[in-house]
Design a protein around this motif. Structure first.
Motif, PDB file in Angstrom:
ATOM      1  N   GLY A   1      39.591  57.487   9.394  1.00 20.93           N
ATOM      2  CA  GLY A   1      39.341  58.516   8.429  1.00 20.93           C
ATOM      3  C   GLY A   1      38.473  58.027   7.286  1.00 20.93           C
ATOM      4  O   GLY A   1      38.132  56.836   7.212  1.00 20.93           O
ATOM      5  N   PRO A   2      38.122  58.890   6.375  1.00 28.63           N
ATOM      6  CA  PRO A   2      37.238  58.508   5.276  1.00 28.63           C
ATOM      7  C   PRO A   2      37.899  57.591   4.242  1.00 28.63           C
ATOM      8  O   PRO A   2      37.210  56.932   3.485  1.00 28.63           O
ATOM      9  CB  PRO A   2      36.860  59.847   4.640  1.00 28.63           C
ATOM     10  N   ASP A   3      39.224  57.528   4.207  1.00 30.10           N
ATOM     11  CA  ASP A   3      39.907  56.697   3.213  1.00 30.10           C
ATOM     12  C   ASP A   3      40.409  55.381   3.791  1.00 30.10           C
ATOM     13  O   ASP A   3      41.181  54.677   3.141  1.00 30.10           O
ATOM     14  CB  ASP A   3      41.088  57.471   2.612  1.00 30.10           C
ATOM     15  N   THR A   4      39.996  55.009   4.996  1.00 32.68           N
ATOM     16  CA  THR A   4      40.476  53.763   5.580  1.00 32.68           C
ATOM     17  C   THR A   4      39.774  52.572   4.955  1.00 32.68           C
ATOM     18  O   THR A   4      38.699  52.696   4.365  1.00 32.68           O
ATOM     19  CB  THR A   4      40.237  53.749   7.108  1.00 32.68           C
ATOM     20  N   TYR A   5      40.371  51.407   5.123  1.00 32.23           N
ATOM     21  CA  TYR A   5      39.857  50.187   4.487  1.00 32.23           C
ATOM     22  C   TYR A   5      38.486  49.801   5.040  1.00 32.23           C
ATOM     23  O   TYR A   5      37.588  49.447   4.299  1.00 32.23           O
ATOM     24  CB  TYR A   5      40.856  49.046   4.700  1.00 32.23           C
ATOM     25  N   HIS A   7      36.188  51.612   6.262  1.00 32.37           N
ATOM     26  CA  HIS A   7      35.160  52.654   6.167  1.00 32.37           C
ATOM     27  C   HIS A   7      34.012  52.212   5.261  1.00 32.37           C
ATOM     28  O   HIS A   7      32.866  52.538   5.500  1.00 32.37           O
ATOM     29  CB  HIS A   7      35.786  53.961   5.661  1.00 32.37           C
ATOM     30  N   SER A   8      34.341  51.441   4.231  1.00 36.79           N
ATOM     31  CA  SER A   8      33.328  50.930   3.317  1.00 36.79           C
ATOM     32  C   SER A   8      32.713  49.650   3.886  1.00 36.79           C
ATOM     33  O   SER A   8      33.410  48.790   4.421  1.00 36.79           O
ATOM     34  CB  SER A   8      33.957  50.638   1.949  1.00 36.79           C
ATOM     35  N   ASN A  11      34.114  46.501   2.169  1.00 36.42           N
ATOM     36  CA  ASN A  11      35.452  46.139   2.639  1.00 36.42           C
ATOM     37  C   ASN A  11      35.385  45.518   4.028  1.00 36.42           C
ATOM     38  O   ASN A  11      36.146  44.608   4.342  1.00 36.42           O
ATOM     39  CB  ASN A  11      36.357  47.361   2.646  1.00 36.42           C
ATOM     40  N   ALA A  12      34.487  46.009   4.887  1.00 41.09           N
ATOM     41  CA  ALA A  12      34.337  45.421   6.220  1.00 41.09           C
ATOM     42  C   ALA A  12      33.858  43.978   6.109  1.00 41.09           C
ATOM     43  O   ALA A  12      34.331  43.094   6.834  1.00 41.09           O
ATOM     44  CB  ALA A  12      33.364  46.257   7.047  1.00 41.09           C
TER      45      ALA A  12
END
Length: 146
Positions: A1-5, A7-8, A11-12
């Motif tokens: 989803g758009p709020d997962t860790y 997603h950014s 963060n990846a």
């Protein structure tokens, strides 16, 4: 989803660095158990630098260029300080203005403070001291890059 860790993108990248560090710790622990040398280097560091010849060349070039870059930074800072002192001498106190509903033709502090609902105010970026000069110059560079 758009709020997962993951997603950014940042963060990846952070997650990848943590994963590589964990693999490095496990490999270092295994190498220490096999060779019974607790001070052995990290396995992933050896693997990455020795396998990728270009990375080794880039790291050597970066390390060898740090000293000349340091000299250039010192010279640039010297020029910033010289021109900052010149800016303070020329423009200290010149960026004040009157803020209020009828402040269009007001040029002095006495005129401004003599009127109701008016304030004598300094610009956010000014040349009143050397610190403000550096902040003002940095802001000019940032705004020119946009």
């Amino acid at each position: 989803g758009p709020d997962t860790y993951l997603h950014s993108g940042w963060n990846a990248m952070d997650g990848l660095l943590v994963l590589i560090s964990i693999v490095d710790l496990v490999a270092m622990h295994q190498a220490a158990l096999i060779s019974s040398n607790p001070k052995s280097e990290g396995a992933t560091h050896i693997f990455i630098i020795n396998r990728v010849r270009g990375l080794k060349l880039v790291l050597q070039t970066l390390i060898s260029s740090l000293q000349p870059i340091g000299h250039i930074v010192v010279i640039c800072c010297t020029f910033f300080i010289i021109f900052g002192i010149l800016g303070v001498q020329l423009f200290k106190g010149k960026f004040y203005y009157c803020e209020g509903p009828y402040s269009r033709n007001v040029t002095t502090r006495q005129q401004c403070e003599g009127m109701p609902d008016h304030r004598w105010k300094n610009q956010q970026y000014n040349f009143d001291n050397l610190g403000q000069v550096c902040v003002s110059r940095a802001q000019i560079f940032i705004n020119n890059d946009k």
